[in-house]
Design a protein around this motif. Structure first.
Motif, PDB file in Angstrom:
ATOM      1  N   SER A   1       0.813  -1.216   0.000  1.00  0.00           N
ATOM      2  CA  SER A   1       0.000   0.000   0.000  1.00  0.00           C
ATOM      3  C   SER A   1       0.847   1.268   0.000  1.00  0.00           C
TER       4      SER A   1
ATOM      5  N   TYR B   1       1.190   2.965  -3.295  1.00  0.00           N
ATOM      6  CA  TYR B   1       0.018   3.508  -3.972  1.00  0.00           C
ATOM      7  C   TYR B   1      -0.368   4.899  -3.493  1.00  0.00           C
TER       8      TYR B   1
ATOM      9  N   GLY C   1      -2.433   5.995  -1.388  1.00  0.00           N
ATOM     10  CA  GLY C   1      -3.871   6.225  -1.280  1.00  0.00           C
ATOM     11  C   GLY C   1      -4.620   6.077  -2.586  1.00  0.00           C
ATOM     12  N   LEU C   2      -3.908   5.849  -3.681  1.00  0.00           N
ATOM     13  CA  LEU C   2      -4.564   5.660  -4.970  1.00  0.00           C
ATOM     14  C   LEU C   2      -5.065   4.227  -5.095  1.00  0.00           C
ATOM     15  N   ASP C   3      -6.023   4.031  -5.966  1.00  0.00           N
ATOM     16  CA  ASP C   3      -6.455   2.675  -6.279  1.00  0.00           C
ATOM     17  C   ASP C   3      -5.258   1.919  -6.869  1.00  0.00           C
ATOM     18  N   PRO C   4      -5.002   0.658  -6.437  1.00  0.00           N
ATOM     19  CA  PRO C   4      -3.839  -0.086  -6.947  1.00  0.00           C
ATOM     20  C   PRO C   4      -3.761  -0.141  -8.469  1.00  0.00           C
ATOM     21  N   ALA C   5      -4.887  -0.340  -9.128  1.00  0.00           N
ATOM     22  CA  ALA C   5      -4.878  -0.393 -10.598  1.00  0.00           C
ATOM     23  C   ALA C   5      -4.454   0.953 -11.187  1.00  0.00           C
ATOM     24  N   THR C   6      -4.890   2.042 -10.551  1.00  0.00           N
ATOM     25  CA  THR C   6      -4.504   3.375 -11.011  1.00  0.00           C
ATOM     26  C   THR C   6      -3.010   3.590 -10.842  1.00  0.00           C
ATOM     27  N   ALA C   7      -2.478   3.168  -9.686  1.00  0.00           N
ATOM     28  CA  ALA C   7      -1.051   3.335  -9.427  1.00  0.00           C
ATOM     29  C   ALA C   7      -0.211   2.543 -10.422  1.00  0.00           C
TER      30      ALA C   7
ATOM     31  N   LEU D   1      -5.744  12.013 -12.406  1.00  0.00           N
ATOM     32  CA  LEU D   1      -5.793  10.947 -11.409  1.00  0.00           C
ATOM     33  C   LEU D   1      -5.291  11.344 -10.028  1.00  0.00           C
TER      34      LEU D   1
END
Length: 246
Positions: A2, A5, A7-13, A45
């Protein structure tokens, strides 16, 4: 994982890590464009308050590594004056409370790039690196990605492809380092973003190595034509965004 990331969504990161790879690849292989592309994606993003300082750290890491791997090709004469101008530019930009209108900055930078491609570069671009460092560094505090502006400056020296990329990387490394220091002094908290920024920079390292292989196989004539096309496309995008934001 984590901490990577922020605080971003994992897929976004993960998507942004891939963008960082391609951003560095494009910048090394084609001379320009990766930083602006990455900023455009990140702008959709990331929280607005984090966008420019986080992008600055990532670009510092990518450009520093690019400058290192191409260090023997750097054209050093304008660097010292550019650095002094950059120091003043980011300092003044950091002191200004009211932001410059983003649309005006985008249109202005875009028009400058078009002019630098279509017209013979003015003498002050080559002979006054202090002024170009000051102006571009001032703008980067508000606009974020002024690599296109600095590329116009480097282009005026009519360097070979590797010397162009190396010199541009050194200038951008200095500029982003100064910007990071100023944002830190202004109170931006980089801590929560350290893992994310580290992963973005690492991805950029890999993109730099891949792009270097393409750069070495390209001749100067092809490089110059590709660079001009990319500069014009980026300029058109900046002008369009500026007009749309008016």
């Amino acid at each position: 994982m984590s901490f990577l990331y922020a605080g971003l969504d994992p897929a976004t990161a993960v998507f942004l890590f891939v963008i960082s790879f391609f951003g560095s690849f494009i910048t090394v292989a084609m001379g320009i464009g990766g930083g602006a592309m990455m900023l455009a994606v990140m702008a959709t993003l990331l929280p607005p308050a984090a966008l420019i300082p986080v992008h600055g750290v990532i670009q510092f890491g990518s450009n520093a590594y690019r400058a290192f791997v191409l260090k023997e090709h750097t054209f050093w004469p304008p660097i010292a004056a550019f650095a002094i101008g950059s120091l003043i530019g980011v300092s003044v930009g950091g002191l200004i409370v009211v932001d410059l209108p983003p649309s005006a900055v985008q249109i202005g930078v875009g028009l400058f790039v078009v002019w630098s491609v279509l017209r013979k570069p003015p003498k002050w671009l080559t002979h006054w690196p202090f002024l170009t460092g000051l102006l571009s560094s001032f703008l980067t505090m508000f606009f974020g990605a002024t690599g296109v502006f600095v590329a116009g400056i480097v282009k005026s020296h009519q360097l070979g492809r590797e010397a162009h990329v190396a010199t541009h990387a050194v200038m951008m490394t200095l500029q982003h380092l100064l910007k990071i220091i100023v944002f830190g002094m202004l109170g931006f908290a980089f801590g929560p973003w350290l893992g994310f920024m580290g992963a973005m920079i690492t991805s950029g390292f890999v993109g730099t190595l891949a792009g270097r292989h393409v750069l070495r196989r390209m001749n100067d004539a092809v490089f110059g034509k590709v660079l001009n096309v990319i500069l014009m496309l980026l300029a058109a995008r900046l002008i369009w965004q500026g007009i749309a934001g008016l």
